[in-house]
Scaffold this motif. Sequence first.
Motif: not given
Length: 437
Positions: A22-31, A287-297, A339-342
């Motif tokens: 699953v693409p990285l951004a979608i993986s971050l969003l779905f999880s 990627c920025v939006g989903t990574a921010t959500l994941f990082g906040w969690l 970008a998501p890693a950072m």
Amino acid sequence: MTSELALSILLISFVILFTIGVPLAISLLFSSVITIAADPSLSIVVLPQKLFAGIDNFLLLAIPGFMFAALMMNKIGVTRDIVRLSDLLVGRIKGGLAHINVVSSMLMGGVSGSSTADVAGIGAILVPAMKEKGYSPGFAASLTAASSSIGSIIPPSILMVIYGASANVSIGALFIAGYIPGILVGLTQLVIAWYYAHKYGIDLPSTETKPRSEKIEILAKGLIPVSVIAVIIGGILTGVMTATESAAVASVYVVAVGVVVYRKMSVKMLMEVAIETAMLTAVVMICVGTATLFGWLMSFYGILDVAGGLFETYASSPTMFLVFATVLFLLLGTFMDPAPAMLIFVPVLAAVAATIGADPLQLGILVIMALAIGKITPPYGISLLLACTIAEIPLSKGLGWTLVFFGAFCLLMVFIILFPAITLGLPTWLAPELMGR
């Protein structure tokens, strides 16, 4: 639900989704969605709030600006003039084509800020020429991919914009701090290129001399686009514009160069580049939006306390902290987009760095370097994959010399950790106000 269980759901679901392709951004969003749905203490309203909060940042406006400038320069033919300028500067040295490759990447990186744009533009010109001169396709691809990493270190750099936004560090200071490390990366690659040419006895120095008129023409056409560096950095140093504003100015400047110097500009070309910029920016912003959500969690469930405890136990000194952080991002760079890693890990590490006493600017340059070299290390290795495609070889053929460049890169990062002045000296001297000093 306990924090430990919620973190387990978040991380395990992400790993499973990412592992099955699953693409990285979608993986971050779905999880993230799965975790929010499983936790009764969280409302689903958090989802759009954090997604929007991630991209609602003035500093991120610099990304489409620098992307537009890079794409437009490739479109109007700036890359070929940069290669000709590099040929004039280092083409007469043994291993001239390899040196041209590295110097072109240094100049192109200082203009575009994108390593993939560097590979696509310079690789298409120089890789076939290097093969004709006797360089192995594997070395040509490895050198092109490795030298493209300079584009993320020498400003302007899209990764610096993202780091500055996520760690609350001056982007102008990051731009200035990147020059010396970027130049040192280039010098190490020039040494490796000279060794290769000397070892195999290829690409001997040319005895051909160019007429003075041709040299002046090459200098003029090569320096005009490169002068965008002076516009960007000069504007930031003098306080005339911010890094975000400099991206907009760079875009306008490149368009003006296309109209006045190259005479290739058209409405159709502007629209094509604008559409491509919009599509690439959309990918980055997802990627920025989903990574921010994941990082906040991760932060909400106490990962900061866990990370702080680990670093206090195993890396309580600034030097050891920087070593651990560099190794972490070297590993992340092998399978994650920078970008998501950072966006996921930098806020956590920046908070720990403040308590330990590590300089956030030095940390930023090391993080950017580690993620930049990740673009040539499989399985992610997008720059190496692109270079091998241009060289018409399988990825495995480019791995041998890639390891050499990777080793040289890591050695240089060790020196940067041990000698902070390599990164901090220039911004402290030129713009102490940007560092809060």
